[in-house]
Design a protein around this motif. Structure first.
Motif, PDB file in Angstrom:
ATOM      1  N   ARG A   1      27.654  31.801  42.300  1.00  0.00           N
ATOM      2  CA  ARG A   1      26.468  31.584  43.115  1.00  0.00           C
ATOM      3  C   ARG A   1      25.697  32.892  43.307  1.00  0.00           C
ATOM      4  O   ARG A   1      24.471  32.926  43.190  1.00  0.00           O
ATOM      5  CB  ARG A   1      26.857  31.010  44.482  1.00  0.00           C
ATOM      6  N   LEU A   2      26.413  33.972  43.604  1.00  0.00           N
ATOM      7  CA  LEU A   2      25.729  35.255  43.807  1.00  0.00           C
ATOM      8  C   LEU A   2      24.984  35.678  42.540  1.00  0.00           C
ATOM      9  O   LEU A   2      23.851  36.172  42.606  1.00  0.00           O
ATOM     10  CB  LEU A   2      26.736  36.327  44.217  1.00  0.00           C
ATOM     11  N   ASN A   3      25.603  35.464  41.382  1.00  0.00           N
ATOM     12  CA  ASN A   3      24.941  35.838  40.130  1.00  0.00           C
ATOM     13  C   ASN A   3      23.735  34.952  39.849  1.00  0.00           C
ATOM     14  O   ASN A   3      22.728  35.410  39.311  1.00  0.00           O
ATOM     15  CB  ASN A   3      25.932  35.765  38.971  1.00  0.00           C
ATOM     16  N   GLU A   4      23.827  33.685  40.202  1.00  0.00           N
ATOM     17  CA  GLU A   4      22.671  32.804  40.048  1.00  0.00           C
ATOM     18  C   GLU A   4      21.493  33.325  40.862  1.00  0.00           C
ATOM     19  O   GLU A   4      20.351  33.378  40.386  1.00  0.00           O
ATOM     20  CB  GLU A   4      23.044  31.380  40.494  1.00  0.00           C
ATOM     21  N   ILE A   5      21.778  33.724  42.096  1.00  0.00           N
ATOM     22  CA  ILE A   5      20.729  34.235  42.985  1.00  0.00           C
ATOM     23  C   ILE A   5      20.168  35.547  42.455  1.00  0.00           C
ATOM     24  O   ILE A   5      18.949  35.731  42.342  1.00  0.00           O
ATOM     25  CB  ILE A   5      21.289  34.421  44.404  1.00  0.00           C
ATOM     26  N   LEU A   6      21.055  36.469  42.121  1.00  0.00           N
ATOM     27  CA  LEU A   6      20.628  37.796  41.657  1.00  0.00           C
ATOM     28  C   LEU A   6      19.896  37.709  40.324  1.00  0.00           C
ATOM     29  O   LEU A   6      18.987  38.501  40.060  1.00  0.00           O
ATOM     30  CB  LEU A   6      21.841  38.709  41.540  1.00  0.00           C
ATOM     31  N   SER A   7      20.282  36.743  39.485  1.00  0.00           N
ATOM     32  CA  SER A   7      19.613  36.607  38.185  1.00  0.00           C
ATOM     33  C   SER A   7      18.139  36.280  38.358  1.00  0.00           C
ATOM     34  O   SER A   7      17.320  36.559  37.474  1.00  0.00           O
ATOM     35  CB  SER A   7      20.290  35.532  37.342  1.00  0.00           C
ATOM     36  N   CYS A   8      17.794  35.666  39.491  1.00  0.00           N
ATOM     37  CA  CYS A   8      16.402  35.322  39.802  1.00  0.00           C
ATOM     38  C   CYS A   8      15.725  36.409  40.640  1.00  0.00           C
ATOM     39  O   CYS A   8      14.608  36.201  41.132  1.00  0.00           O
ATOM     40  CB  CYS A   8      16.349  33.983  40.529  1.00  0.00           C
ATOM     41  N   LYS A   9      16.423  37.533  40.833  1.00  0.00           N
ATOM     42  CA  LYS A   9      15.882  38.682  41.573  1.00  0.00           C
ATOM     43  C   LYS A   9      15.532  38.307  43.002  1.00  0.00           C
ATOM     44  O   LYS A   9      14.467  38.642  43.521  1.00  0.00           O
ATOM     45  CB  LYS A   9      14.684  39.289  40.837  1.00  0.00           C
ATOM     46  N   LYS A  10      16.473  37.596  43.631  1.00  0.00           N
ATOM     47  CA  LYS A  10      16.352  37.211  45.027  1.00  0.00           C
ATOM     48  C   LYS A  10      17.514  37.802  45.815  1.00  0.00           C
ATOM     49  O   LYS A  10      18.553  38.159  45.246  1.00  0.00           O
ATOM     50  CB  LYS A  10      16.310  35.691  45.170  1.00  0.00           C
ATOM     51  N   LEU A  11      17.363  37.888  47.135  1.00  0.00           N
ATOM     52  CA  LEU A  11      18.354  38.566  47.969  1.00  0.00           C
ATOM     53  C   LEU A  11      19.394  37.588  48.504  1.00  0.00           C
ATOM     54  O   LEU A  11      19.056  36.671  49.250  1.00  0.00           O
ATOM     55  CB  LEU A  11      17.651  39.254  49.149  1.00  0.00           C
ATOM     56  N   PRO A  12      20.681  37.778  48.164  1.00  0.00           N
ATOM     57  CA  PRO A  12      21.724  36.950  48.755  1.00  0.00           C
ATOM     58  C   PRO A  12      22.211  37.559  50.080  1.00  0.00           C
ATOM     59  O   PRO A  12      22.450  38.763  50.180  1.00  0.00           O
ATOM     60  CB  PRO A  12      22.856  36.989  47.716  1.00  0.00           C
ATOM     61  N   ILE A  13      22.362  36.703  51.073  1.00  0.00           N
ATOM     62  CA  ILE A  13      23.067  37.070  52.296  1.00  0.00           C
ATOM     63  C   ILE A  13      24.303  36.192  52.353  1.00  0.00           C
ATOM     64  O   ILE A  13      24.205  34.961  52.329  1.00  0.00           O
ATOM     65  CB  ILE A  13      22.196  36.883  53.553  1.00  0.00           C
ATOM     66  N   SER A  14      25.465  36.827  52.396  1.00  0.00           N
ATOM     67  CA  SER A  14      26.729  36.106  52.213  1.00  0.00           C
ATOM     68  C   SER A  14      27.721  36.452  53.305  1.00  0.00           C
ATOM     69  O   SER A  14      27.790  37.601  53.769  1.00  0.00           O
ATOM     70  CB  SER A  14      27.337  36.473  50.851  1.00  0.00           C
ATOM     71  N   PHE A  15      28.525  35.464  53.696  1.00  0.00           N
ATOM     72  CA  PHE A  15      29.690  35.774  54.506  1.00  0.00           C
ATOM     73  C   PHE A  15      30.683  36.575  53.660  1.00  0.00           C
ATOM     74  O   PHE A  15      30.756  36.420  52.441  1.00  0.00           O
ATOM     75  CB  PHE A  15      30.351  34.497  55.010  1.00  0.00           C
ATOM     76  N   TYR A  16      31.448  37.433  54.334  1.00  0.00           N
ATOM     77  CA  TYR A  16      32.478  38.196  53.629  1.00  0.00           C
ATOM     78  C   TYR A  16      33.488  37.246  52.981  1.00  0.00           C
ATOM     79  O   TYR A  16      33.772  36.172  53.521  1.00  0.00           O
ATOM     80  CB  TYR A  16      33.229  39.109  54.596  1.00  0.00           C
ATOM     81  N   PRO A  17      34.053  37.650  51.843  1.00  0.00           N
ATOM     82  CA  PRO A  17      35.113  36.843  51.225  1.00  0.00           C
ATOM     83  C   PRO A  17      36.449  37.109  51.902  1.00  0.00           C
ATOM     84  O   PRO A  17      36.545  37.913  52.844  1.00  0.00           O
ATOM     85  CB  PRO A  17      35.119  37.356  49.781  1.00  0.00           C
ATOM     86  N   SER A  18      37.501  36.467  51.406  1.00  0.00           N
ATOM     87  CA  SER A  18      38.842  36.692  51.932  1.00  0.00           C
ATOM     88  C   SER A  18      39.293  38.127  51.648  1.00  0.00           C
ATOM     89  O   SER A  18      38.708  38.839  50.827  1.00  0.00           O
ATOM     90  CB  SER A  18      39.831  35.716  51.280  1.00  0.00           C
ATOM     91  N   VAL A  19      40.342  38.538  52.322  1.00  0.00           N
ATOM     92  CA  VAL A  19      40.857  39.910  52.165  1.00  0.00           C
ATOM     93  C   VAL A  19      41.365  40.166  50.757  1.00  0.00           C
ATOM     94  O   VAL A  19      41.525  41.327  50.357  1.00  0.00           O
ATOM     95  CB  VAL A  19      41.978  40.205  53.183  1.00  0.00           C
ATOM     96  N   TYR A  20      41.623  39.096  49.984  1.00  0.00           N
ATOM     97  CA  TYR A  20      42.118  39.261  48.615  1.00  0.00           C
ATOM     98  C   TYR A  20      41.006  39.649  47.638  1.00  0.00           C
ATOM     99  O   TYR A  20      41.282  39.947  46.486  1.00  0.00           O
ATOM    100  CB  TYR A  20      42.781  37.963  48.136  1.00  0.00           C
TER     101      TYR A  20
END
Length: 272
Positions: free
Chosen positions: A196-215
């Protein structure tokens, strides 16, 4: 190297990933086709993105493992069988590989989802705009609905677009109309949704995301300069407000997007 075209099996959810793999193969002078059906009779090399959708496997195939181990219920014995009997299995995150049993891990290599400028994947000129302030797209569940309703209540003046059932190029046209795109995890303690992040970034848009798990500290380090990470919904709202009202800071993040190198060695992953 097999001279027959590589066949990339995907479904609608894998549109971007299949297109990026095809692009990397093309710049390495390897022919490929994206297909929606696996013919077990053919001896072409298949790259299979969603092995749980394959009723019968071909003789020569690579699995691209895109599910979250120990979280997603699609990883059953049949799924494990597809990995064990594959030529090899690519996995999009090291956090998955370490969760599989050793005999399964022996077939697995880390192959990060490519980040390719979406303009390079399509034959028409992209129309970028800021028609929406904030976009969210994805399968809805209780947590996502609650979070989005709260954001609407706290920020009633923003142009918020929510997409629940749209895929492929039609979806990407909507991403390109947005300014900020939210990444709200479907699962608790989730891996980072790098697709999902790459889909967003590929369109040159800004992702705001919750942090992932500690892993997922490894992927967090890779993405922290081009994705805005937040701990909770109130911090997400604050970041939405900040980047909507600070275009210079917004553009700094967009300018920092790091696309996958054109000399990506996908051939080495085919030959390992």
């Amino acid at each position: 190297m097999n001279q027959k075209p590589i066949l990339i099996f995907s479904i609608k959810y894998g549109y971007y990933i299949s297109k990026t793999i095809q692009y990397l193969l093309k710049i390495n002078h390897i022919k490929s086709e994206i297909v929606q059906y696996v013919d077990p009779i053919k001896d072409n090399l298949y790259i299979i993105l969603f092995s749980h959708k394959v009723p019968q496997f071909p003789k020569n195939y690579i699995v691209y493992q895109l599910e979250q181990k120990d979280i997603c219920n699609r990883i059953d014995q049949k799924y494990i069988f597809s990995i064990v009997h594959s030529k090899k299995t690519w996995d999009y995150t090291p956090a998955n590989i370490i969760r599989f049993e050793e005999y399964v891990r022996k077939k697995m290599v880390y192959f990060p989802i490519p980040l390719i400028d979406y303009q390079k994947l399509v034959s028409y000129p992209i129309q970028y705009s800021n028609q929406y302030d904030v976009l969210f797209y994805g399968t809805m569940n209780g947590d996502r609905i609650s979070i989005l309703e709260y954001i609407k209540k706290q920020l009633p003046y923003i142009r918020l677009r929510v997409i629940d059932n749209m895929f492929e190029d039609q979806l990407f046209r909507e991403i390109c109309k947005s300014k900020i795109v939210l990444n709200i995890h479907f699962y608790q303690n989730a891996n980072l949704e790098t697709a999902r992040l790459n889909e967003i970034l590929s369109c040159k848009k800004l992702p705001i995301s919750f942090y992932p798990s500690v892993y997922e500290l490894y992927h967090y380090q890779l993405y922290k300069d081009q994705v805005i990470f937040v701990k909770n919904i109130n911090e997400m709202i604050q970041k939405i407000q900040y980047y909507l009202s600070n275009p210079v800071e917004y553009q700094k993040i967009i300018d920092n997007i790091k696309f996958t190198s054109e000399d990506n060695k996908i051939i080495s992953f085919l030959e390992k």
